[in-house]
Design a protein around this motif. Structure first.
Motif, PDB file in Angstrom:
ATOM      1  N   GLY A  84      34.969  35.852  23.784  1.00 17.39           N
ATOM      2  CA  GLY A  84      36.205  35.978  24.328  1.00 17.39           C
ATOM      3  C   GLY A  84      36.198  36.928  25.505  1.00 17.39           C
ATOM      4  O   GLY A  84      36.949  36.999  26.231  1.00 17.39           O
ATOM      5  N   ALA A  85      34.974  38.094  25.603  1.00 21.06           N
ATOM      6  CA  ALA A  85      35.017  39.017  26.284  1.00 21.06           C
ATOM      7  C   ALA A  85      34.196  38.711  27.752  1.00 21.06           C
ATOM      8  O   ALA A  85      33.862  39.155  28.659  1.00 21.06           O
ATOM      9  N   GLN A  87      36.946  35.000  29.084  1.00 18.32           N
ATOM     10  CA  GLN A  87      38.160  35.848  29.831  1.00 18.32           C
ATOM     11  C   GLN A  87      38.996  34.911  30.899  1.00 18.32           C
ATOM     12  O   GLN A  87      40.227  34.792  30.766  1.00 18.32           O
ATOM     13  N   ARG A  88      38.219  33.929  31.462  1.00 16.56           N
ATOM     14  CA  ARG A  88      38.774  33.073  32.613  1.00 16.56           C
ATOM     15  C   ARG A  88      39.688  31.983  31.767  1.00 16.56           C
ATOM     16  O   ARG A  88      40.760  31.586  31.989  1.00 16.56           O
ATOM     17  N   LEU A  89      39.248  31.422  30.513  1.00 19.17           N
ATOM     18  CA  LEU A  89      39.769  30.670  29.921  1.00 19.17           C
ATOM     19  C   LEU A  89      41.024  31.180  29.147  1.00 19.17           C
ATOM     20  O   LEU A  89      42.178  30.616  29.262  1.00 19.17           O
ATOM     21  N   ALA A  90      40.994  32.441  28.718  1.00 17.18           N
ATOM     22  CA  ALA A  90      42.225  32.930  28.139  1.00 17.18           C
ATOM     23  C   ALA A  90      43.055  33.485  29.056  1.00 17.18           C
ATOM     24  O   ALA A  90      44.370  32.948  29.037  1.00 17.18           O
ATOM     25  N   ARG A  91      42.940  33.859  30.400  1.00 12.64           N
ATOM     26  CA  ARG A  91      43.782  33.980  31.314  1.00 12.64           C
ATOM     27  C   ARG A  91      44.542  32.569  31.796  1.00 12.64           C
ATOM     28  O   ARG A  91      45.638  32.513  31.939  1.00 12.64           O
ATOM     29  N   GLU A  92      43.671  31.350  31.769  1.00 15.15           N
ATOM     30  CA  GLU A  92      44.371  30.220  32.117  1.00 15.15           C
ATOM     31  C   GLU A  92      45.210  29.510  30.983  1.00 15.15           C
ATOM     32  O   GLU A  92      46.517  29.120  31.084  1.00 15.15           O
ATOM     33  N   LEU A  93      44.844  29.840  29.627  1.00 12.11           N
ATOM     34  CA  LEU A  93      45.760  29.431  28.531  1.00 12.11           C
ATOM     35  C   LEU A  93      47.121  30.214  28.666  1.00 12.11           C
ATOM     36  O   LEU A  93      47.998  29.831  28.316  1.00 12.11           O
ATOM     37  N   LEU A  94      46.687  31.615  28.856  1.00 12.66           N
ATOM     38  CA  LEU A  94      48.151  32.328  28.857  1.00 12.66           C
ATOM     39  C   LEU A  94      48.956  31.980  29.959  1.00 12.66           C
ATOM     40  O   LEU A  94      50.248  31.871  29.870  1.00 12.66           O
ATOM     41  N   ALA A  95      48.386  31.683  31.047  1.00 12.29           N
ATOM     42  CA  ALA A  95      49.478  31.120  32.179  1.00 12.29           C
ATOM     43  C   ALA A  95      50.027  29.928  31.989  1.00 12.29           C
ATOM     44  O   ALA A  95      51.171  29.853  32.103  1.00 12.29           O
ATOM     45  N   PHE A 138      44.485  41.743  29.034  1.00 16.76           N
ATOM     46  CA  PHE A 138      45.650  41.288  30.021  1.00 16.76           C
ATOM     47  C   PHE A 138      47.007  41.963  30.009  1.00 16.76           C
ATOM     48  O   PHE A 138      47.927  41.465  30.399  1.00 16.76           O
ATOM     49  N   GLY A 139      47.121  42.948  28.829  1.00 14.09           N
ATOM     50  CA  GLY A 139      48.425  43.714  28.598  1.00 14.09           C
ATOM     51  C   GLY A 139      49.284  42.689  28.144  1.00 14.09           C
ATOM     52  O   GLY A 139      50.582  42.623  28.173  1.00 14.09           O
ATOM     53  N   ASP A 140      48.867  41.560  27.520  1.00 11.12           N
ATOM     54  CA  ASP A 140      49.715  40.331  27.165  1.00 11.12           C
ATOM     55  C   ASP A 140      50.069  40.415  25.399  1.00 11.12           C
ATOM     56  O   ASP A 140      48.952  40.502  24.682  1.00 11.12           O
ATOM     57  N   PRO A 141      51.330  40.587  25.099  1.00 15.80           N
ATOM     58  CA  PRO A 141      51.522  40.804  23.662  1.00 15.80           C
ATOM     59  C   PRO A 141      50.775  39.603  22.803  1.00 15.80           C
ATOM     60  O   PRO A 141      50.744  39.954  21.447  1.00 15.80           O
ATOM     61  N   ARG A 142      50.695  38.388  23.318  1.00 10.61           N
ATOM     62  CA  ARG A 142      50.192  37.341  22.739  1.00 10.61           C
ATOM     63  C   ARG A 142      48.637  37.509  22.109  1.00 10.61           C
ATOM     64  O   ARG A 142      48.149  36.976  21.387  1.00 10.61           O
ATOM     65  N   VAL A 143      47.904  38.615  23.034  1.00 14.64           N
ATOM     66  CA  VAL A 143      46.611  38.555  22.740  1.00 14.64           C
ATOM     67  C   VAL A 143      46.218  39.564  21.785  1.00 14.64           C
ATOM     68  O   VAL A 143      46.927  40.750  21.653  1.00 14.64           O
ATOM     69  N   ARG A 144      45.339  39.358  20.918  1.00 10.90           N
ATOM     70  CA  ARG A 144      44.735  40.425  19.844  1.00 10.90           C
ATOM     71  C   ARG A 144      43.155  40.068  20.052  1.00 10.90           C
ATOM     72  O   ARG A 144      42.596  39.116  20.153  1.00 10.90           O
ATOM     73  N   THR A 145      42.447  41.349  20.398  1.00 14.09           N
ATOM     74  CA  THR A 145      40.913  41.513  20.390  1.00 14.09           C
ATOM     75  C   THR A 145      40.471  41.900  19.364  1.00 14.09           C
ATOM     76  O   THR A 145      41.059  42.811  18.631  1.00 14.09           O
ATOM     77  N   GLU A 146      39.329  41.297  18.908  1.00 15.20           N
ATOM     78  CA  GLU A 146      38.650  41.787  17.868  1.00 15.20           C
ATOM     79  C   GLU A 146      37.276  41.804  18.326  1.00 15.20           C
ATOM     80  O   GLU A 146      36.668  41.098  19.151  1.00 15.20           O
ATOM     81  N   VAL A 147      36.528  42.975  17.641  1.00 16.20           N
ATOM     82  CA  VAL A 147      35.147  43.426  18.106  1.00 16.20           C
ATOM     83  C   VAL A 147      34.318  43.096  16.778  1.00 16.20           C
ATOM     84  O   VAL A 147      34.684  43.580  15.588  1.00 16.20           O
ATOM     85  N   GLY A 148      33.310  42.249  16.782  1.00 15.82           N
ATOM     86  CA  GLY A 148      32.451  42.161  15.676  1.00 15.82           C
ATOM     87  C   GLY A 148      31.288  41.399  15.881  1.00 15.82           C
ATOM     88  O   GLY A 148      31.319  40.515  16.992  1.00 15.82           O
TER      89      GLY A 148
END
Lengths: 326, 326
Positions: free
Chosen positions: B8-9, B14-22, B50-60
């Motif tokens: 997702g990073a 990132q581009r897919l995330a932005r498009e889905l959120l939009a 993206f400062g979007d409350p729907r997004v949760r980032t996970e590192v692993g």
């Protein structure tokens, strides 16, 4: 030359061992015959050793690294990797099929890679790697689209063997076997078990169940020719296989009705009448997804041959297994 | 609807995330639009949220079971599995490629199976699954014969996804992506990295090295169309894919010389002259094994489209990335 057979206690493993011991020599990668000095037979049960001092039997779980490290050393010049969970069982127990058909195959290749001496590895694959929308005659470059977990696991192992070969970790050869018929012994959990059972049991005076339609077309090879194909596969010049290590072994395309007609021809109507038809949707689905015929130009160009008639296959079975017809 | 993107990073993630959120909505398996309520972005580095409350980032590390169990639960309706070790790196580090491209993909499918809710899984595959003796135009049923470890690992993951889908563990879709061009950012370890570099660097006023012959034919897709294809792949009616879950995404077939001519057309001769030819046998071998064109009938019938001209692709890149030509 030291050779390993995994699944060495199985029907093909035992028969292959007997043939290798009888020949006494196997060609090395340069085509020069070398004496067979040690034949290791690995299986989950102890294999027959034929009272031959060249044979060493090993019992162990092939999905365990320590077992493979015990049977593969840098003197192991060739490996026949026959150990597998058969189609019906891999469909019924997904995890077991993945463990033996995929994980153990990978571990075997990985053990060879660690040893670093690039042994020849003959891997038996199957008609079951094909499936879905198939042409009437499957070609060497028809895409694999397995419709069983067994077929998927075999197809994956083929890809691994191709890549391990390309990278120089092993010298791999994949032989896609037709359904083997006639197998001696008892029925097993393979979806194709009936393809031997409907010949073997009636010849023994027993009733056999045929779970698929008479029009079902199957692609068959006798044990005798399968063993010849395995050894030819090992002795093939590696360069002849190029960047695609899989070879579709020649066979014979017959419908189940034609198989029964051949049994009638060889053993008479009384024997053929011992086949009872009981359709089994689960088996029909798996077997029906396999190709009934494939193009064998490539294998024939490399000197391999199939069968002339299924009646001859039955006659070979009667002779080889010393069947007393009832 | 809760969606997971692995990798997702990354650029596509990132581009897919932005498009889905939009878009804000994604179709459910019945074709009904559902609001996107949670988007989990997993990667080895923290993804932009993206400062979007729907997004949760996970590192692993995606090859660790506990990480996948943390990000996949029975509310995870869809997964875009983009995380991968790129072709050049998987060739240089065999074990790392196997661990991420194969083991992690299997673990992801296995985690879904354990959860038991049959999520939709969109898996990105590649031109690299093809190789060897190819027809001029690769067909949907052309056999996979990868000539790189990356391609072999992708092909194996395809087979796994097909079988996990057939067994009802997931609802999988494989999208075979053309080489993505033009990617923004810096060169990476993909053998195809030059396919973006020879456009991007000259537009930035920098010199770019072209490691393959001008006649080399590549099969390209812009990031914009790739993202559209990924989302269309998720929203496809599952039944339309049948027993073969892989779909070759449409693209455009161009030679490297034609790419450079398109750059000259869009940006002028001064820019195009910043490309230096330095053949690299290692890269030529990998890229040369990929198909330069494939048949896209199936994808087009399912409503997907490619590019009209590579000059248009360059113009989209300039517009999307707000490139200031130098």
């Amino acid at each position: 030359m030291k050779i390993l057979i995994t699944g060495g206690a199985g029907f093909l493993g035992q028969r292959l061992a007997r043939e290798l011991l009888a020949r006494g020599c196997v060609k090395d990668p340069h085509g020069a015959p070398q004496a067979l000095t040690e034949l290791v037979l690995l299986d989950v049960v102890r294999a027959g050793d034929f009272g031959d001092p060249r044979v060493r039997t090993e019992v162990g779980d092939i999905a365990e690294r320590s077992v493979l490290e015990r049977v593969i050393d840098d003197r192991t010049a060739a490996i026949f990797h026959l150990a597998a969970i058969v189609s019906g069982q891999a469909e019924a127990d997904f995890d077991l099929g993945m463990r033996i058909n995929l994980d153990a195959s990978r571990l075997l290749l990985e053990t060879c890679r660690q040893r670093g001496h690039r042994p020849r590895v003959v891997f038996t694959s199957s008609v079951a790697v094909y499936g879905g929308d198939l042409p009437d005659v499957v070609q060497n470059d028809t895409a694999l689209n397995p419709q069983s977990s067994y077929g998927a696991q075999k197809a994956i192992a083929e890809l691994l063997l191709n890549d391990y070969t390309r990278r120089g970790f092993v010298d791999g050869r994949v032989l896609r076997l037709p359904t083997i018929s006639v197998r001696p012994g008892r029925p097993n959990a393979a979806a194709s078990s009936f393809a031997s059972g409907i010949i073997r049991e009636p010849l023994n005076g027993e009733t056999a169940v045929c779970p698929v339609a008479g029009s079902t077309r199957v692609w068959l090879l006798s044990p005798r020719q399968a063993i010849a194909g395995l050894i030819a596969g090992l002795e093939l010049d590696s360069a002849a296989l190029g960047n695609q290590r899989a070879l579709n072994l020649p066979g014979i395309s017959v419908s189940v009705d034609e198989m029964i007609a051949a049994l009638r021809e060889v053993a008479g109507d009384e024997v053929a009448k011992r086949i009872v038809r009981e359709p089994d949707a689960r088996i029909e689905k798996i077997v029906g997804s396999w190709p009934g015929r494939w193009d064998t130009t490539r294998a024939e160009r490399l000197g391999m041959s199939g069968e002339r008639s299924f009646a001859d296959v039955i006659r070979s079975y009667i002779a080889d297994e010393q069947v007393q017809m009832r």
